[in-house]
Design an enzyme around this catalytic site. Structure first.
Site, PDB file in Angstrom:
ATOM      1  N   TYR A 171     -25.894  71.384  42.696  1.00  0.00           N
ATOM      2  CA  TYR A 171     -25.417  72.463  42.061  1.00  0.00           C
ATOM      3  C   TYR A 171     -24.339  73.260  42.997  1.00  0.00           C
ATOM      4  CZ  TYR A 171     -25.611  77.141  39.960  1.00  0.00           C
ATOM      5  OH  TYR A 171     -25.143  78.408  39.293  1.00  0.00           O
ATOM      6  N   TYR A 203     -35.502  77.119  33.302  1.00  0.00           N
ATOM      7  CA  TYR A 203     -35.337  77.018  34.879  1.00  0.00           C
ATOM      8  C   TYR A 203     -35.626  78.474  35.438  1.00  0.00           C
ATOM      9  CZ  TYR A 203     -33.647  77.130  39.720  1.00  0.00           C
ATOM     10  OH  TYR A 203     -33.484  77.141  41.065  1.00  0.00           O
ATOM     11  N   HIS A 204     -34.773  79.253  34.845  1.00  0.00           N
ATOM     12  CA  HIS A 204     -34.649  80.884  35.481  1.00  0.00           C
ATOM     13  C   HIS A 204     -35.838  81.470  34.811  1.00  0.00           C
ATOM     14  CE1 HIS A 204     -30.211  80.096  36.233  1.00  0.00           C
ATOM     15  NE2 HIS A 204     -30.706  80.628  37.477  1.00  0.00           N
ATOM     16  N   LYS A 238     -29.482  98.100  41.116  1.00  0.00           N
ATOM     17  CA  LYS A 238     -29.023  96.863  41.099  1.00  0.00           C
ATOM     18  C   LYS A 238     -27.447  96.896  41.088  1.00  0.00           C
ATOM     19  CE  LYS A 238     -30.363  93.151  40.678  1.00  0.00           C
ATOM     20  NZ  LYS A 238     -30.335  92.183  41.709  1.00  0.00           N
ATOM     21  N   ASP A 271     -24.888  91.065  39.980  1.00  0.00           N
ATOM     22  CA  ASP A 271     -26.318  90.202  40.374  1.00  0.00           C
ATOM     23  C   ASP A 271     -27.283  90.582  39.338  1.00  0.00           C
ATOM     24  OD1 ASP A 271     -28.312  88.753  41.445  1.00  0.00           O
ATOM     25  OD2 ASP A 271     -29.051  90.400  42.719  1.00  0.00           O
ATOM     26  N   HIS A 308     -30.104  88.825  39.167  1.00  0.00           N
ATOM     27  CA  HIS A 308     -31.501  88.358  39.413  1.00  0.00           C
ATOM     28  C   HIS A 308     -32.244  89.651  39.728  1.00  0.00           C
ATOM     29  CE1 HIS A 308     -29.755  84.455  40.405  1.00  0.00           C
ATOM     30  NE2 HIS A 308     -30.733  83.908  39.918  1.00  0.00           N
TER      31      HIS A 308
END
Length: 668
Positions: A22, A176-177, A541, A545, A547
């Site tokens: 990736y 995945y996340h 935040k 981003d 996350h």
């Protein structure tokens, strides 16, 4: 080649999975050079990482893109960038995976337009576009529009691709996340399968696919999963995924052909568990995680991409990516893994674990169905809340020592790692001039394109979005006409609006017995009494981003210690954060940034605080922050910097209380 298999019989050796890394950074030109290098070293498929402005539909010169350009992936602002990214790479022979979601229709349109330039027909293109917007509301955070119109765009891509680009995987349901956000194996199973059901139901309801062709649509759905260190459980999870998907596609959608019911998946193994401490240990973690998705032939991944050992430190260098690629090649070519059938068939232990996972996943799927499906479970914050809670439990287990992480909470004595001893600290930094260069090239592109053609294409795009027409042909027209990523995104924002997903923090319930909070609660109470009101923390935040895991856990723990918490979710400008600090009268500000844009964004927050007379409010920052950047942030006035090595949340809470107490005459 004939190889001996079980029982001495002869069988064909299995073909290995696709080897991917990736990657993408800085610019299209730099990323193209990296792809050529990786392909020359034996990589067999491309996996493109896009930067956050590209993922969220902004141009490089948008205010929200400041500090984010080229940091976590390659910036793609227009057709010229896409052409440069794939320069010299024949798209009729490539298998390209693009990790893109909210802007998936646009990036696929650009890819098709580049293929046209190469003389490659749509029907020849092979690859995958992730195009899973539902998990973005739960974990990654790169959504743009509300869930229902977003699902409509997902459906448009699938319907178009199955008709026009038949070898393409038009959606890659991504769990995945979810695991990166703290999902248990059961949650990963249930939430991913609920997403796939929501997507297929939306395609069916759209009427764009005739009933006779719907099984082919089902057959093009692929998945992208995660695998953690408990590799027996993770391997059983993959077998459960395969069996449950076969069950759902047969019973719910009536697909008779077993090939079209096959669970097709790629994987990137877990990055959440990679440690900043003793980072050399991450190589072993990555290998063990890969075994979970390669050992069982009946549930083996079709494509594997591995993180690099140093991703808890910063951006991997080409050599680091080569090391991960070589790991795959050694397993595939030097071991006898591919010589045998499924070595777990007949194991009562494995069968029992698979059945238990399936039973729990079916129960969770039923709960989501009772809520009205995946979209309703997002809008009600049910799934997000459950992820926040499970991640809090995971962190509490590590914090208390009940879950051992070697080098972090046990066996912490270590010689200095020679891998990080070089001048670069063991990772790559993006050229600070890359953002300015991208902006300059973008502005030059706008100046020299046919403005009237671009305007007409955007009008057609907006008209199709409003009328319900599939937007893919209009998007391809925009690509050819030189429309930019930000312009494409802005036109659709006009039609669908923007969205702020529930944070899941307010209603998250975490068992208090898992971590002893009594001492820190007494300190919060004492300082709050002195202040005359509750300690109030703003968790922010800034930038793009998405996350949010770290910010959510800080917010939950601060709340549970007795602080008043202000947390408004992701994607805030520095101006908005400072304005909230002013309006809310906070005592401390915590900023969470994992995209590498911390210096630019924190500098702006600090400057705005000083400008508004709030310079005495202590600011703490968390993220993947190299030592040199940590020194720079501290010298700019930041009170504390926390990185992945700082896993003890109670210790962090204690330091935050210390900061407030030290400034209490001014804070009061």
């Amino acid at each position: 080649m004939r190889m001996s298999g079980e029982g001495g019989s002869k069988r064909e050796r299995d073909q290995p999975w696709l080897f991917r890394t990736y990657s993408g950074h800085s610019s299209a030109k730099a990323s193209n050079a990296l792809y050529r290098t990786n392909l020359a070293r034996g990589q067999t498929g491309l996996s493109v990482a896009f930067d956050l402005p590209t993922q969220t539909g902004y141009d490089a010169d948008h205010p929200l893109a400041k500090g984010e350009v080229g940091k976590v992936g390659v910036p793609i602002s227009h057709l010229g960038d896409m052409a440069a990214l794939f320069d010299g790479l024949p798209l009729d022979r490539m298998n390209t995976s693009m990790t893109i979601n909210a802007t998936a229709p646009w990036l696929l349109a650009l890819y098709i337009a580049v293929a046209e330039r190469q003389g490659v027909a749509r029907k020849a293109l092979q690859g995958t576009v992730q195009n899973d917007i539902i998990k973005e509301y739960l974990s990654r955070g790169t959504y743009i529009f509300p869930p229902k119109p977003s699902l409509r765009l997902t459906s448009d891509v699938i319907s178009f691709a199955c008709r026009e680009v038949p070898k393409w995987n038009p959606t890659n349901v991504c769990s995945y996340h979810l695991q990166e956000a703290g999902a248990t194996p059961v949650q990963e199973l249930a939430y991913a399968l609920a997403t796939a059901v929501a997507v297929l139901d939306a395609v069916k309801a759209s009427g764009q696919v005739v009933a006779a062709e719907f099984p082919e649509v089902v057959g093009r759905i692929s998945f992208f999963v995660n695998a953690g260190l408990k590799f027996i459980t993770e391997m059983c999870k993959m077998r459960a995924f395969s069996e449950l998907w076969d069950e759902i596609t047969h019973e719910r959608y009536g697909v008779e052909d077993p090939k079209l019911r096959r669970f097709r998946y790629g994987v990137q193994v877990n990055s959440l568990g990679l440690t900043e401490q003793q980072p050399e240990n991450n190589v072993y973690r990555i290998l063990l995680e890969m075994l979970a998705v390669t050992l069982s032939k009946n549930a083996r991944a079709r494509a594997v991409q591995l993180p690099a050992w140093n991703e808890a430190l910063g951006l991997p260098r080409p050599w680091d990516q080569q090391w991960s690629l070589r790991l795959q090649q050694i397993v595939a070519y030097e071991t006898d893994l591919l010589d045998y059938g499924d070595i777990f068939d007949g194991s009562t232990v494995i069968a029992g674990k698979v059945e238990a996972l399936k039973a729990e996943a079916r129960a969770e799927l039923a709960r989501i169905e009772a809520l009205g499906g995946a979209i309703a479970a997002i809008e009600s914050s049910y799934m997000k809340q459950r992820l926040v809670e499970s991640n809090a439990r995971r962190l509490a287990e590590i914090e208390s020592g009940r879950q051992i992480v070697v080098g972090v909470n046990k066996f912490t004595e270590s010689a200095p790692s020679p891998l990080t001893a070089g001048a670069d600290g063991g990772f790559m930094t993006v050229d600070e001039g890359a953002e300015a260069e991208q902006i300059a090239q973008l502005q030059a592109w706008r100046a020299r394109r046919d403005a009237s053609a671009a305007a007409a294409a955007m009008e057609n795009l907006e008209a199709d979005a409003r009328s319900g027409t599939n937007i893919m042909e209009a998007s391809i027209e925009c690509a050819r006409a030189g429309v930019t990523t930000g312009e494409w995104g802005e036109r659709l924002r006009r039609v669908f609006g923007e969205y702020r997903a529930p944070t899941g923090v307010g209603r998250a319930v975490v068992e208090g017995s898992r971590v002893d909070l009594a001492t820190i609660r007494r300190r919060v109470e004492s300082v709050s009494t002195t202040l005359g009101r509750r300690i109030k923390i703003l968790v922010g935040k800034p930038g793009l981003d998405g996350h949010s895991n770290g910010a959510e856990q800080i917010a939950v723990r601060a709340r549970d210690t007795g602080m008043e918490v202000v947390y408004e979710g992701i994607r805030l400008t520095p101006a908005a954060i400072v304005n909230t600090a002013l309006e809310e009268g906070v005592h401390v500000i915590g900023l969470s940034i994992l995209s590498g844009s911390h210096v630019a964004l924190v500098d702006e927050v600090m400057e705005r605080l000083r400008h508004n007379g709030l310079g005495e409010i202590p600011v703490v920052v968390g993220g993947i922050i190299p030592p040199a950047d940590e020194e720079r942030l501290l010298s700019s006035g930041v009170a504390r910097v926390y990185t992945p090595k700082d896993y003890d949340l109670n210790a962090i809470m204690g330091e935050i209380v210390d900061l407030v107490e030290a400034r209490q005459p001014k804070a009061a």
